[in-house]
Motif scaffolding. Sequence first.
Motif, mmCIF file in Angstrom:
data_model
loop_
_atom_site.group_PDB
_atom_site.id
_atom_site.type_symbol
_atom_site.label_atom_id
_atom_site.label_comp_id
_atom_site.label_asym_id
_atom_site.label_seq_id
_atom_site.Cartn_x
_atom_site.Cartn_y
_atom_site.Cartn_z
ATOM 1 N N GLN A 148 0.818 -1.205 0.000
ATOM 2 C CA GLN A 148 0.000 0.000 0.000
ATOM 3 C C GLN A 148 0.856 1.260 0.000
ATOM 4 O OE1 GLN A 148 -2.411 -0.539 3.482
ATOM 5 N NE2 GLN A 148 -3.641 -2.199 2.588
ATOM 6 N N GLY A 149 1.937 1.243 0.756
ATOM 7 C CA GLY A 149 2.727 2.460 0.910
ATOM 8 C C GLY A 149 3.773 2.687 -0.153
ATOM 9 N N GLU A 150 4.365 1.616 -0.703
ATOM 10 C CA GLU A 150 5.488 1.775 -1.619
ATOM 11 C C GLU A 150 5.266 1.111 -2.978
ATOM 12 O OE1 GLU A 150 9.101 0.586 0.270
ATOM 13 O OE2 GLU A 150 8.597 1.548 2.177
ATOM 14 N N GLY A 151 4.097 0.548 -3.184
ATOM 15 C CA GLY A 151 3.806 -0.033 -4.492
ATOM 16 C C GLY A 151 4.538 -1.329 -4.766
ATOM 17 N N ALA A 152 4.938 -2.036 -3.736
ATOM 18 C CA ALA A 152 5.631 -3.307 -3.932
ATOM 19 C C ALA A 152 4.636 -4.386 -4.361
ATOM 20 C CB ALA A 152 6.333 -3.724 -2.644
ATOM 21 N N VAL A 153 5.167 -5.477 -4.902
ATOM 22 C CA VAL A 153 4.360 -6.610 -5.325
ATOM 23 C C VAL A 153 4.155 -7.530 -4.125
ATOM 24 C CG1 VAL A 153 4.239 -8.633 -6.832
ATOM 25 C CG2 VAL A 153 5.222 -6.479 -7.689
ATOM 26 N N LEU A 154 2.911 -7.840 -3.809
ATOM 27 C CA LEU A 154 2.626 -8.702 -2.671
ATOM 28 C C LEU A 154 2.829 -10.162 -3.051
ATOM 29 C CD1 LEU A 154 1.567 -9.000 0.235
ATOM 30 C CD2 LEU A 154 -0.737 -9.182 -0.729
ATOM 31 N N GLU A 155 3.606 -10.864 -2.247
ATOM 32 C CA GLU A 155 3.858 -12.284 -2.469
ATOM 33 C C GLU A 155 4.002 -12.948 -1.106
ATOM 34 O OE1 GLU A 155 3.746 -15.537 -3.447
ATOM 35 O OE2 GLU A 155 4.011 -14.470 -5.350
ATOM 36 N N GLU A 156 2.969 -13.701 -0.716
ATOM 37 C CA GLU A 156 2.962 -14.319 0.608
ATOM 38 C C GLU A 156 4.105 -15.303 0.792
ATOM 39 O OE1 GLU A 156 -0.886 -16.011 1.090
ATOM 40 O OE2 GLU A 156 -1.888 -14.073 1.390
ATOM 41 N N ARG A 157 4.598 -15.886 -0.277
ATOM 42 C CA ARG A 157 5.676 -16.875 -0.171
ATOM 43 C C ARG A 157 7.047 -16.228 0.001
ATOM 44 N NH1 ARG A 157 5.276 -20.354 -5.151
ATOM 45 N NH2 ARG A 157 4.601 -18.365 -6.036
ATOM 46 N N MET A 158 7.073 -14.905 0.165
ATOM 47 C CA MET A 158 8.298 -14.215 0.549
ATOM 48 C C MET A 158 8.485 -14.248 2.070
ATOM 49 S SD MET A 158 10.963 -12.559 -0.573
ATOM 50 C CE MET A 158 10.550 -12.093 -2.259
ATOM 51 N N PHE A 159 7.471 -14.701 2.786
ATOM 52 C CA PHE A 159 7.491 -14.734 4.246
ATOM 53 C C PHE A 159 8.443 -15.820 4.751
ATOM 54 C CE2 PHE A 159 5.619 -15.804 8.437
ATOM 55 C CZ PHE A 159 5.553 -14.535 8.995
ATOM 56 N N CYS A 160 9.132 -15.528 5.854
ATOM 57 C CA CYS A 160 9.996 -16.507 6.523
ATOM 58 C C CYS A 160 9.198 -17.219 7.602
ATOM 59 C CB CYS A 160 11.208 -15.810 7.132
ATOM 60 S SG CYS A 160 12.277 -16.888 8.123
ATOM 61 N N ARG A 161 9.220 -18.534 7.603
ATOM 62 C CA ARG A 161 8.407 -19.325 8.527
ATOM 63 C C ARG A 161 8.883 -19.223 9.974
ATOM 64 N NH1 ARG A 161 8.612 -23.234 4.000
ATOM 65 N NH2 ARG A 161 6.493 -23.757 3.332
ATOM 66 N N SER A 162 7.991 -19.585 10.872
ATOM 67 C CA SER A 162 8.299 -19.712 12.300
ATOM 68 C C SER A 162 8.843 -21.115 12.572
ATOM 69 C CB SER A 162 7.038 -19.482 13.127
ATOM 70 O OG SER A 162 6.113 -20.548 12.893
#
Length: 542
Positions: free
Chosen positions: A141-155
């Motif tokens: 929302q703030g910087e116009g980046a591409v959202l990709e949930e698989r960029m997340f680092c797991r717990s």
Amino acid sequence: MHKIAIIADPHYHEVFPGYRFDGPDFDGKPMAAIRTRTDSAASTRIFNESYFAFPAVLDACVKDGIKTIAIAGDLTDDGQVATMDGALALLQHYSETHGVRFFLTPGNHDVFAMSGRHHTKAFYTKDGGIASVTSNRQLVQGEGAVLEERMFCRSYSDLAPLWAPYGIQRQEKDHYWECPFGVDDAFDKRMFEIASRDGSVIHRQLDLSYLVEPEPGLWLVAVDANVFEPRKGCKDGSHFDAVSDSTDAGWNSLVRLKPFVLDWLANVSARAKIQGKTLVCFSHYPAIDTYDGTVADEDFLFGATQAVRRTPWTMTSNAVARTGIGIHFSGHLHVADTSTIEVDGTRLTNVALPSPVAFPPGFAVVTGDFRGVSADLRRVEFDRFDAFFPFYRNDAKADSSWIEASSYGQFLYGHVAQLVRNRYLPHEWPTDLARVFNQASLEDLFALAKIAEPVAAGDFVSQRVGGLSAIDLVVDWYAVRKGSEFALQFIPSNRLELYFKLIAEYGCRQWADPACLQSQVKLFLDMMARYLGADATAREAV
């Protein structure tokens, strides 16, 4: 005789993760996720080349008949879901195709506490631009980046089941398995309490340490040395900002916050001796200083650098030595170094392993039996190290000399120069000292040694007329710090001879002011002499 491989910090990056942005074509496939040259130039590791480097190391192991491979943390780039899935698929392929068994221990780039955390990375686009891809909706929302949930680092709780086949839980092939909590491998039985420094907050976290006997007589001990200390007032451990990052913690924090691991190691060591087992212990973090006793000097010269913050304290190393494990293999720092201490008659050797994606690229083949083990460092080379060079050449900030390397080793030696210019000098060195080395030649430094009166760094004026620059010296200083004797094959012999002469020139002089420029250069060169070891001492004496 047992024979295994230990690989530290492969930092595998998945080039085809299927992220939803218009990535370039690569190897005849669309939508490649190729990290920028600018990011690699400022990072302690390179990114894209791991896609080929890690399989090259595994191929070398297979060719050598090795069936047991331990990975001392940082299997992946940054623990991103897509990258971790790609790395585990690669391990599965080698297991199914070649019968290799892998044993993992987590590093700071594989997993984050009990919460996981967001990541944002930059990639080249098909039209030559750069796309920012993130798992954080706020950045979209703030910087116009591409959202990709698989960029997340797991717990930990999300990653542990995926790592279960790789030592984390008992497998049918194992001759024996245990963890610090006993022989029950259930994750809910391996939780422990960890408190904030003031004791006001207590979290329950998961420890993934284990002992496994993959072949009769061989005990592999994987220590989970990640430590996520709760922050004061942050009671909800499911939030990523509720804990401190493990990156600078390592064994210093483990000794304080996970003492049950030390008790377990002492018990394991005693039983291994009685039963005649070959004990090989590894974790992500070094248990002994890997910088040849120069950390106090570095702190004086530069301040609390990354190397200073990540070096185990003497009391920490002594505590690990007293467990009796004898030898410990580590990664994290991307250096090749072997250190030994003796405490109350008990010796501990730490073999710090380099990464396949940092200088000098390597891994270890470990052989031995109950009488002891030895490690042979193998260099990493492969044909397609330059596969991503066309993308780097199109980068407006590209350094053409770096991407004209004739071998993978030379490419990573060139990466040290990039780090000096983009990371070390601008971010870790005092401004005045960095200015001196940016401007000076080696001839300037020889002349400076002959000036008896102390000179302030801010007053230095270069008389440079050509020849080697002081930056060349700085690059090679970091190269030998990272690679010890393995770096010497990349440094021209005539340049080394000049360094030895310069070390000797300053070594026979003293200045009254320890903060003057000459004293700082002398200390810098004294540190280099220790990195070079006996060879430097012998040449100084000539």
